[in-house]
Design an enzyme around this catalytic site. Structure first.
Site, short mmCIF file in Angstrom:
data_model
loop_
_atom_site.label_atom_id
_atom_site.label_comp_id
_atom_site.label_asym_id
_atom_site.label_seq_id
_atom_site.Cartn_x
_atom_site.Cartn_y
_atom_site.Cartn_z
N PHE A 166 1.91 -6.22 -12.17
CA PHE A 166 0.78 -6.42 -11.25
C PHE A 166 1.01 -5.41 -10.09
CE2 PHE A 166 -1.93 -8.23 -7.89
CZ PHE A 166 -2.77 -8.84 -8.42
N ASP B 269 7.28 -0.54 -6.90
CA ASP B 269 6.55 -1.36 -6.14
C ASP B 269 7.10 -2.54 -5.66
OD1 ASP B 269 4.60 -3.38 -5.44
OD2 ASP B 269 3.38 -2.96 -7.09
N LYS C 175 2.61 -7.29 1.60
CA LYS C 175 3.03 -8.89 1.81
C LYS C 175 3.96 -8.97 2.87
CE LYS C 175 1.96 -10.14 -3.03
NZ LYS C 175 1.04 -11.22 -2.97
#
Ligand SMILES: Cc1ncc(COP(=O)(O)O)c(C=O)c1O
Length: 399
Positions: A132, A217, A246
């Site tokens: 993702f 990532d 985040k």
């Protein structure tokens, strides 16, 4: 009574019929004043929990001083944040954006430009199935979710997916067209998939042997989530490009792409964005970094992470979970059957917020400041939620 759907909102997800109005630490309150123990924390965003006083202070002070002068001017928090992230990561430069997807887009742009300068003809990025990386068109193409390929075709070309955790598959996929390899150190949305301990080291070797870049990532795993500031630091591997999001803003939208000196190839005009590096977001991220870098903070993540693992293993054994896996304060419990959404809904009724990234998998991503007392409360509530769902299912199987 609120409906699950609101006529004024585009229908992009099913939400429970409550409005969340307030948060503090590990707890959220809805419009009825009902309290929930929050093990979702904005999808692994609120590293410091809800409404942490350091961030309340940082937002208040910075908003009274300067919200945004335009990205075409320097601002002090951006300069300091770049310097501190570079020092903490061992990389050379930073660029800021607002979301994880944007940071990953910037990483792929960097890799393509680096390849144009250093590896003519190369442009492709090898990514992994079940990954993702975000929801922009390019990141949908980078993420290996087969269902996404058919959603808004055509997706951009330039990504080749291989199975996650398989360094040999990556090596076999790398060819003259490859500019970079891009993976998550732990697949988060994919269900907290933890690869073998030597996976990142092997990918580093593949990248070095082929002369391509390694992009990590760490939008979900970065900023302390796994017990180290960055998850790759557990493995002694340095990427060429690192993305963060985040937990970097811990509730305020900010993301970053960091690059090694040789991969820092952007020139004026290559990349931009109205809000990139705005002082409000960078002042908050600076404060987050100051807190997370304290040794006792990461120690709490590791120690509470071990407690969380123990709780999940005990409950898993009692309720027949197939696997418990994770690291730090990012854990998943996988079942043989598709019970996760039922458990998530039962937990909500009991006052516990959980996430079900896959029909058979629960994911837990509490505040990194979660306490032993809150973990004990999790144990009691999760046990009751599992009992409700699995006991209801038992008579069918037992009959
Ligand atoms: C590893 C990873 N990369 C990228 C993203 C996308 O981040 P955003 O939703 O901020 O665009 C996510 C979001 O869950 C993620 O977990």
């Amino acid at each position: 009574m609120l409906d699950e759907r609101n006529p004024f909102l585009m229908n992009i997800c099913q939400r429970p019929p409550v409005v969340m109005t307030r948060g503090a630490g590990s707890y959220l309150w809805d419009h009825n004043g009902r309290r929930y123990l929050d093990f979702v924390q904005g999808w692994a965003v609120n590293a410091l929990g809800h409404a942490p006083e350091e961030l309340v202070r940082a937002v208040t002070a910075q908003s009274a001083l300067l919200l945004t002068p335009s990205p075409a001017f320097h601002n002090a928090p951006q300069l300091e944040l770049a310097q501190r992230l570079v020092a903490a990561s061992g990389l050379a430069t930073a660029h800021f954006a607002c979301t994880g997807a944007e940071a990953n887009e910037a990483a792929v742009k960097l890799a393509r430009k680096w390849a144009r300068l250093n590896r003519p003809g190369a442009f492709e990025v090898v990514t992994t199935w079940n990954a993702f990386h975000g929801r922009t068109f390019a990141m949908m193409a980078a993420s290996g979710k087969p269902a996404w390929d058919a959603l808004f075709p055509p997706l951009p070309a330039g990504f080749r997916r291989v199975p996650y955790g398989d360094a040999e598959a990556v090596a076999a996929a790398v060819d003259a067209q490859t500019a970079a390899i891009m993976v998550e150190p732990v697949q988060g949305e994919g269900g907290v998939v933890v690869p073998a301990a030597d996976y990142l080291q092997r990918l580093r070797r593949v990248a070095d042997a082929a002369g391509v870049l390694l992009i990590l990532d760490e939008v979900q795993t970065g900023m302390g989530r796994t017990g180290a500031l960055f998850a790759h630091q557990h493995h002694g591997v340095l990427p060429d490009i690192l993305t963060l999001g985040k937990g970097l803003g811990a509730g305020v939208p900010i993301s970053a792409v960091l690059a090694s000196r040789q991969a820092s190839v952007f020139a004026p005009g290559d990349q931009g964005g109205t809000y990139n590096g705005n002082p409000l977001a960078t002042a908050v991220a600076l404060e987050v970094l100051r807190v997370i870098e304290r040794p006792e903070f990461l120690r709490n993540v590791s120690e509470r992470g071990q407690e969380l693992e123990g709780i999940l293993r005990a409950l898993g054994a009692r309720f027949g979970a197939r696997e418990v896996r994770g690291r730090g304060l990012l854990y998943a419990m996988e079942f043989a059957e598709d019970v996760a959404e039922g458990v998530r809904d039962a937990a909500l009724e009991l006052g516990l917020l959980l996430n079900a990234p896959r029909p058979n998998t629960l994911r837990l991503m509490p505040s990194l400041r979660v306490t032993s007392e809150e973990l004990a409360e999790l144990r009691a509530l999760l046990s009751r939620a599992l009992e409700r769902v699995l006991r209801q299912r038992a008579p069918r199987g037992a009959a």
